[in-house]
Design a protein around this motif. Sequence first.
Motif, PDB file in Angstrom:
ATOM      1  N   PHE A  98      95.872 -53.565  34.401  1.00  0.00           N
ATOM      2  CA  PHE A  98      96.509 -54.225  35.533  1.00  0.00           C
ATOM      3  C   PHE A  98      97.532 -55.271  35.101  1.00  0.00           C
ATOM      4  N   GLY A  99      97.863 -55.246  33.810  1.00  0.00           N
ATOM      5  CA  GLY A  99      98.977 -56.045  33.361  1.00  0.00           C
ATOM      6  C   GLY A  99      98.794 -57.538  33.550  1.00  0.00           C
ATOM      7  N   GLU A 100      97.598 -58.008  33.284  1.00  0.00           N
ATOM      8  CA  GLU A 100      97.424 -59.450  33.263  1.00  0.00           C
ATOM      9  C   GLU A 100      97.899 -59.982  31.918  1.00  0.00           C
ATOM     10  N   GLY A 101      98.159 -61.250  31.875  1.00  0.00           N
ATOM     11  CA  GLY A 101      98.538 -61.877  30.618  1.00  0.00           C
ATOM     12  C   GLY A 101      99.889 -61.424  30.112  1.00  0.00           C
ATOM     13  N   GLY A 102     100.840 -61.203  31.023  1.00  0.00           N
ATOM     14  CA  GLY A 102     102.195 -60.897  30.604  1.00  0.00           C
ATOM     15  C   GLY A 102     102.437 -59.455  30.219  1.00  0.00           C
ATOM     16  N   LEU A 103     101.404 -58.633  30.240  1.00  0.00           N
ATOM     17  CA  LEU A 103     101.602 -57.221  29.913  1.00  0.00           C
ATOM     18  C   LEU A 103     102.329 -56.526  31.057  1.00  0.00           C
ATOM     19  N   PRO A 104     103.179 -55.567  30.702  1.00  0.00           N
ATOM     20  CA  PRO A 104     103.925 -54.874  31.761  1.00  0.00           C
ATOM     21  C   PRO A 104     103.026 -53.878  32.501  1.00  0.00           C
ATOM     22  N   TRP A 105     103.434 -53.534  33.707  1.00  0.00           N
ATOM     23  CA  TRP A 105     102.741 -52.505  34.478  1.00  0.00           C
ATOM     24  C   TRP A 105     103.110 -51.138  33.909  1.00  0.00           C
ATOM     25  N   ASP A 106     102.112 -50.334  33.601  1.00  0.00           N
ATOM     26  CA  ASP A 106     102.372 -48.991  33.104  1.00  0.00           C
ATOM     27  C   ASP A 106     102.006 -47.984  34.188  1.00  0.00           C
ATOM     28  N   ASP A 107     103.036 -47.347  34.751  1.00  0.00           N
ATOM     29  CA  ASP A 107     102.806 -46.445  35.878  1.00  0.00           C
ATOM     30  C   ASP A 107     101.951 -45.243  35.495  1.00  0.00           C
ATOM     31  N   GLU A 108     101.821 -44.970  34.188  1.00  0.00           N
ATOM     32  CA  GLU A 108     101.091 -43.762  33.783  1.00  0.00           C
ATOM     33  C   GLU A 108      99.590 -43.990  33.612  1.00  0.00           C
ATOM     34  N   LYS A 109      99.139 -45.214  33.660  1.00  0.00           N
ATOM     35  CA  LYS A 109      97.718 -45.487  33.400  1.00  0.00           C
ATOM     36  C   LYS A 109      96.844 -45.294  34.636  1.00  0.00           C
ATOM     37  N   THR A 150      90.563 -44.666  49.557  1.00  0.00           N
ATOM     38  CA  THR A 150      89.745 -43.670  50.243  1.00  0.00           C
ATOM     39  C   THR A 150      89.027 -42.814  49.209  1.00  0.00           C
ATOM     40  N   ALA A 151      87.720 -42.654  49.395  1.00  0.00           N
ATOM     41  CA  ALA A 151      86.927 -41.894  48.426  1.00  0.00           C
ATOM     42  C   ALA A 151      87.126 -40.394  48.637  1.00  0.00           C
ATOM     43  N   MET A 152      86.771 -39.616  47.637  1.00  0.00           N
ATOM     44  CA  MET A 152      86.816 -38.162  47.740  1.00  0.00           C
ATOM     45  C   MET A 152      85.483 -37.578  47.283  1.00  0.00           C
ATOM     46  N   MET A 153      85.283 -36.317  47.601  1.00  0.00           N
ATOM     47  CA  MET A 153      84.047 -35.643  47.188  1.00  0.00           C
ATOM     48  C   MET A 153      84.014 -35.444  45.677  1.00  0.00           C
ATOM     49  N   PHE A 154      82.778 -35.265  45.187  1.00  0.00           N
ATOM     50  CA  PHE A 154      82.585 -34.926  43.777  1.00  0.00           C
ATOM     51  C   PHE A 154      83.392 -35.866  42.878  1.00  0.00           C
ATOM     52  N   ASP A 155      84.049 -35.276  41.862  1.00  0.00           N
ATOM     53  CA  ASP A 155      84.898 -36.081  40.989  1.00  0.00           C
ATOM     54  C   ASP A 155      86.373 -35.849  41.322  1.00  0.00           C
ATOM     55  N   HIS A 156      86.646 -35.555  42.574  1.00  0.00           N
ATOM     56  CA  HIS A 156      88.004 -35.141  42.902  1.00  0.00           C
ATOM     57  C   HIS A 156      89.016 -36.267  42.830  1.00  0.00           C
ATOM     58  N   ARG A 157      88.577 -37.488  43.089  1.00  0.00           N
ATOM     59  CA  ARG A 157      89.546 -38.576  42.956  1.00  0.00           C
ATOM     60  C   ARG A 157      89.904 -38.789  41.491  1.00  0.00           C
ATOM     61  N   ARG A 158      88.947 -38.512  40.634  1.00  0.00           N
ATOM     62  CA  ARG A 158      89.267 -38.599  39.208  1.00  0.00           C
ATOM     63  C   ARG A 158      90.274 -37.524  38.810  1.00  0.00           C
ATOM     64  N   ILE A 159      90.091 -36.334  39.337  1.00  0.00           N
ATOM     65  CA  ILE A 159      91.043 -35.259  39.034  1.00  0.00           C
ATOM     66  C   ILE A 159      92.417 -35.610  39.591  1.00  0.00           C
ATOM     67  N   LEU A 160      92.440 -36.172  40.790  1.00  0.00           N
ATOM     68  CA  LEU A 160      93.729 -36.559  41.367  1.00  0.00           C
ATOM     69  C   LEU A 160      94.401 -37.657  40.533  1.00  0.00           C
ATOM     70  N   ALA A 161      93.606 -38.596  40.059  1.00  0.00           N
ATOM     71  CA  ALA A 161      94.163 -39.641  39.182  1.00  0.00           C
ATOM     72  C   ALA A 161      94.767 -39.018  37.935  1.00  0.00           C
ATOM     73  N   THR A 162      94.069 -38.064  37.367  1.00  0.00           N
ATOM     74  CA  THR A 162      94.593 -37.362  36.192  1.00  0.00           C
ATOM     75  C   THR A 162      95.899 -36.661  36.528  1.00  0.00           C
ATOM     76  N   ALA A 163      95.945 -36.059  37.725  1.00  0.00           N
ATOM     77  CA  ALA A 163      97.144 -35.334  38.147  1.00  0.00           C
ATOM     78  C   ALA A 163      98.335 -36.270  38.287  1.00  0.00           C
ATOM     79  N   ILE A 164      98.114 -37.409  38.925  1.00  0.00           N
ATOM     80  CA  ILE A 164      99.215 -38.353  39.126  1.00  0.00           C
ATOM     81  C   ILE A 164      99.705 -38.881  37.784  1.00  0.00           C
ATOM     82  N   ALA A 165      98.755 -39.221  36.928  1.00  0.00           N
ATOM     83  CA  ALA A 165      99.133 -39.728  35.618  1.00  0.00           C
ATOM     84  C   ALA A 165      99.956 -38.693  34.859  1.00  0.00           C
TER      85      ALA A 165
END
Lengths: 319, 319
Positions: free
Chosen positions: A166-177, A209-224
């Motif tokens: 989350f880029g605390e301490g002066g670190l830049p925001w990394d859109d891919e994380k 918003t939550a998703m079923m199973f591990d689908h939000r994790r898969i979506l996070a992987t997809a966006i990244a």
Amino acid sequence: MNAPAVSIGLSAAIVSVEGERPSVLAVAHDGSQDALPFGPFDPAHDRTLELGLRKWVGEQTGFDLGYTEQLYTFGDRGRHLSSLEADTRVVSVGYLALTRQAQAPARAASDTQWRGWYHYFPWEDWRDAKPPMIDSAILPALRKFVKESPNAEAAELRRDRVNLCFGEGGLPWDDEKVLERYELLYEAGLVEEFFRDTGKAENAPALGTAMMFDHRRILATAIARLRGKLKYRPVVFELMAPAFTLLELQRTVEALAGLRLHKQNFRRLMAEQGLVEGTGKLSAPARGRPAELFRFRREVLRERPAPGVRLGARRARTA
Amino acid sequence: MNAPAVSIGLSAAIVSVEGERPSVLAVAHDGSQDALPFGPFDPAHDRTLELGLRKWVGEQTGFDLGYTEQLYTFGDRGRHLSSLEADTRVVSVGYLALTRQAQAPARAASDTQWRGWYHYFPWEDWRDAKPPMIDSAILPALRKFVKESPNAEAAELRRDRVNLCFGEGGLPWDDEKVLERYELLYEAGLVEEFFRDTGKAENAPALGTAMMFDHRRILATAIARLRGKLKYRPVVFELMAPAFTLLELQRTVEALAGLRLHKQNFRRLMAEQGLVEGTGKLSAPARGRPAELFRFRREVLRERPAPGVRLGARRARTA
DNA sequence: GTAATTTATACTCGTTTCGAGTATAAATGT
DNA sequence: ACATTTATACTCGAAACGAGTATAAATTAC
């Protein structure tokens, strides 16, 4: 009890962008949480995993997938079907697919709908500004998570992860994380899935918003993956109409990356890289000067090795 | 016939570099082709795929894996166990692991040995010069493959792939396209696995050393991933001793990338990025001036977002 | 023991890329 | 007519990058 059997589930994050809204195809399963379209891999009939995916995505949503890409294979016990089918282990293979919404078929099941992906990840959209929830909700809760570490080393590890994500301490925001951030919020008990999977009592406001199973994790992987790939492969064009203005293209990239870009430099990059060519036709805009319509130059793929839509802003942009 | 069951196989490309030779741990299975260490995923006892991998890699080779990374999940019928177990479908999940050879355990099975990875991919090593086999053997055979296309469109697609993969027509060599090149050679019938999998008669000289199952494909994926990751994450250091000279570090990177780098610029990059720090101690070299010993600055991971060993030579280097 | 050889390390120079900005053009609405 | 909106051309300085030269400190050859 018998040794559990394995079955393979295929899940797809099917992505499109309408205007400035990046969306994912979500299935509303009988009143419960949203899910990605998913189905089993049929070892008897599917020659490859990807063919299996295309087959039942077609059956289930009427979609004819274009660009697809395998993301990751998750096999964690407990994060998939924690209650159901206790003696079958599900290993899920996640896919990313890109389409244009205009290609959406009429026969799409009624429980299938496009949902903006920032519903699931509101902290990922930095286009207007840094999302206020990061400072108001996320960071305080994560600092608490750091404080509650079992020991000093764990605390340091957690603190580093919070800063990096989350880029605390002066670190830049990394859109891919995107995945790293979701996993951190999961472990910190800030998303609903954590309580559902572990059975612990919910003690914090659930984020997104939550998703079923591990689908939000898969979506996070997809966006990244998509945010990363954008920069070195011309994948945006899978999401564009055949003709588009440069601003439309820029807005699409911005929607995916969750960042604003410098307009003049964006045009320069497009021109220099030879990714687009003018059609001579003009757009009919609601306001302002009409823009030229451009098309994707497919030939670049032959001329240059790996052109992407570089985002610029690679020099430290602090959070 | 019953519906075939699925089982999940885990394969690992365990990589190390000794001197200038990048190597992979290979298992010589009773006189047949080399294989990567592989074993089944045990759904009854393994909580995650990666834990399953670590478990039997430990049992089979005595190795305690450090850095590991999932690569890809292959499920193609015909490219795995084409003869064996016709009614069990094997889906294989490939992993990349990085170790230092010094960590090699004494109890390693005797049929397990380090093999230079360019045995399997001789066309990937451009450190001395462009491998002569590309012009003498590969390109002629691929031009034949293009000529034998069923129709004109297919011919154009094939021609583009050949150019993109092997840098014909002024295109630069891309060290990361390891998988694309292997797949092209496979489809063109230039590697032994093609004839083994399809049962066709061998009609061309096989290139490189073949491996069992789809293991050469997994290894190609591993090399490609590692070559890519090198440039934006400090993964090389997983392969280095705690203290090393800058030349040793450069040689390791070169071995992995299959390319030569500019010495002075490499040092400048290392220094500027803050990836290493001097220890004050000097090496005891066979010849030449002794070099300072450096160590990896783990702190960079906290200070900067994603530092990698940039290779330089990103401007067109024609093939 | 002096010169050739090998490796290490500091420093320079010109080009390209990149972020950030100004300036001007062409449409709409009031 | 003029504010507003969008498009597009052009400039400027900083940083990154590729490709060197120059010099230092060791070993080996003669």
